[in-house]
Design a protein around this motif. Structure first.
Motif, PDB file in Angstrom:
ATOM      1  N   GLN A 131      75.809  48.242  -0.068  1.00 61.00           N
ATOM      2  CA  GLN A 131      75.736  49.638  -0.497  1.00 61.00           C
ATOM      3  C   GLN A 131      75.420  50.595   0.654  1.00 61.00           C
ATOM      4  O   GLN A 131      75.241  51.778   0.430  1.00 61.00           O
ATOM      5  CB  GLN A 131      74.678  49.802  -1.596  1.00 61.00           C
ATOM      6  CG  GLN A 131      75.124  49.245  -2.934  1.00 61.00           C
ATOM      7  CD  GLN A 131      74.214  49.677  -4.077  1.00 61.00           C
ATOM      8  OE1 GLN A 131      73.023  49.846  -3.887  1.00 61.00           O
ATOM      9  NE2 GLN A 131      74.796  49.834  -5.250  1.00 61.00           N
ATOM     10  N   ARG A 139      71.247  53.122   4.128  1.00 63.08           N
ATOM     11  CA  ARG A 139      70.060  53.779   3.579  1.00 63.08           C
ATOM     12  C   ARG A 139      70.146  54.017   2.072  1.00 63.08           C
ATOM     13  O   ARG A 139      69.436  54.862   1.542  1.00 63.08           O
ATOM     14  CB  ARG A 139      69.831  55.112   4.286  1.00 63.08           C
ATOM     15  CG  ARG A 139      69.504  54.948   5.756  1.00 63.08           C
ATOM     16  CD  ARG A 139      69.103  56.252   6.384  1.00 63.08           C
ATOM     17  NE  ARG A 139      68.752  56.085   7.784  1.00 63.08           N
ATOM     18  CZ  ARG A 139      68.344  57.063   8.569  1.00 63.08           C
ATOM     19  NH1 ARG A 139      68.226  58.289   8.092  1.00 63.08           N
ATOM     20  NH2 ARG A 139      68.046  56.843   9.834  1.00 63.08           N
ATOM     21  N   THR A 140      71.019  53.313   1.406  1.00 65.29           N
ATOM     22  CA  THR A 140      71.167  53.529  -0.037  1.00 65.29           C
ATOM     23  C   THR A 140      71.056  52.224  -0.804  1.00 65.29           C
ATOM     24  O   THR A 140      71.477  51.168  -0.340  1.00 65.29           O
ATOM     25  CB  THR A 140      72.539  54.164  -0.361  1.00 65.29           C
ATOM     26  OG1 THR A 140      73.569  53.305   0.145  1.00 65.29           O
ATOM     27  CG2 THR A 140      72.674  55.536   0.265  1.00 65.29           C
ATOM     28  N   GLY A 141      70.486  52.323  -1.990  1.00 68.11           N
ATOM     29  CA  GLY A 141      70.499  51.227  -2.950  1.00 68.11           C
ATOM     30  C   GLY A 141      70.017  49.887  -2.437  1.00 68.11           C
ATOM     31  O   GLY A 141      69.051  49.785  -1.690  1.00 68.11           O
ATOM     32  N   GLY A 146      69.636  48.548   3.183  1.00 69.79           N
ATOM     33  CA  GLY A 146      69.623  49.507   2.089  1.00 69.79           C
ATOM     34  C   GLY A 146      68.375  50.362   2.075  1.00 69.79           C
ATOM     35  O   GLY A 146      67.727  50.572   3.100  1.00 69.79           O
ATOM     36  N   ARG A 147      68.028  50.869   0.892  1.00 63.25           N
ATOM     37  CA  ARG A 147      66.833  51.704   0.738  1.00 63.25           C
ATOM     38  C   ARG A 147      65.620  50.784   0.682  1.00 63.25           C
ATOM     39  O   ARG A 147      65.200  50.340  -0.377  1.00 63.25           O
ATOM     40  CB  ARG A 147      66.927  52.552  -0.525  1.00 63.25           C
ATOM     41  CG  ARG A 147      65.772  53.560  -0.654  1.00 63.25           C
ATOM     42  CD  ARG A 147      65.770  54.214  -2.025  1.00 63.25           C
ATOM     43  NE  ARG A 147      66.922  55.057  -2.225  1.00 63.25           N
ATOM     44  CZ  ARG A 147      67.459  55.344  -3.412  1.00 63.25           C
ATOM     45  NH1 ARG A 147      66.937  54.799  -4.498  1.00 63.25           N
ATOM     46  NH2 ARG A 147      68.498  56.138  -3.523  1.00 63.25           N
TER      47      ARG A 147
END
Length: 222
Positions: A66, A69-71, A115-116
């Motif tokens: 993803q 820096r996301t999900g 990811g996050r």
């Protein structure tokens, strides 16, 4: 995709043949609301490169990334033969491919911080037909064991459990509570831990005061 699937009022999920996804035992974030959004799994502390294994046998449904820096970052979703799906997020490396069949305990990836994520950990989810189940109702990472041999999914009632009793685990499934017998337990000791009378325990489980309890036997407490 479960948009058009009818969710049953209840469904028994067989948890036998399981494998703990990681041998690490520290849960760093629990299931539940977190900063205005829902945390639909639990986070277990792992280090980059730690082995992550399939919790049950089944088919790999999704292997995706993803983004930075996301999900979930790099994640894997497996659909199992017992009806569950499990999600493994923030991996540093995925070691399976979509549509691949994996056995319980097979290595599917390596722990990471993609990811996050604010530190290396495994984000682990359990779902039934797209409905999130609190993994703590099924897996006890601290004890490296399952909470109950068979979990009863009830629509709208799969989010929380009461706190762990000393020496044993009381799990909540809808309106029913269960206790997993530990070594050295007696009906008297279980009664003290759960707050349920011995006579009530006997009636709920079709046993007598003379019944020999087996280690890992699951008793109804309500």
């Amino acid at each position: 995709n479960y948009k058009n699937v009818s969710i049953p009022d209840s469904f028994k999920i067989d948890l036998s043949g399981y494998c703990m996804p990681t041998t690490n035992t520290k849960v760093t974030s629990k299931f539940g609301p977190r900063r205005r959004r829902m945390h639909n799994g639990i986070d277990v502390k792992v280090y980059i490169g730690d082995t992550i294994r399939a919790a049950f046998s089944g088919k790999v449904r999704i292997v995706k990334n993803q983004g930075r820096r996301t999900g979930y970052g790099k994640y894997v979703i497996i659909r199992h033969e017992n009806g569950l799906e499990t999600v493994y997020g923030h991996l540093s490396k995925q070691l399976v491919s979509e549509e691949q069949y994996v056995e319980a305990g097979e290595v599917i990836g390596l722990g990471g911080n993609t990811g996050r994520s604010t530190g290396s950990h495994l984000h682990f989810e359990t779902r039934f037909l797209g409905q999130a189940i609190n993994p703590a109702l099924l897996f006890d990472f601290e004890k490296q064991d399952i909470v109950t041999d068979t979990y009863l999914f009830k629509k709208g009632n799969n989010r929380y459990r009461r706190s762990t009793s000393k020496g044993g685990v009381v799990a909540s499934s809808g309106d029913t509570q269960y206790y997993k017998v530990r070594k050295g337990d007696s009906l008297s000791r279980i009664s003290q831990k759960t707050g349920v009378s011995i006579d009530r325990l006997c009636k709920l489980n079709g046993i007598t005061r003379r019944t020999t309890l087996r280690v890992n036997q699951v008793l109804k407490c309500s």
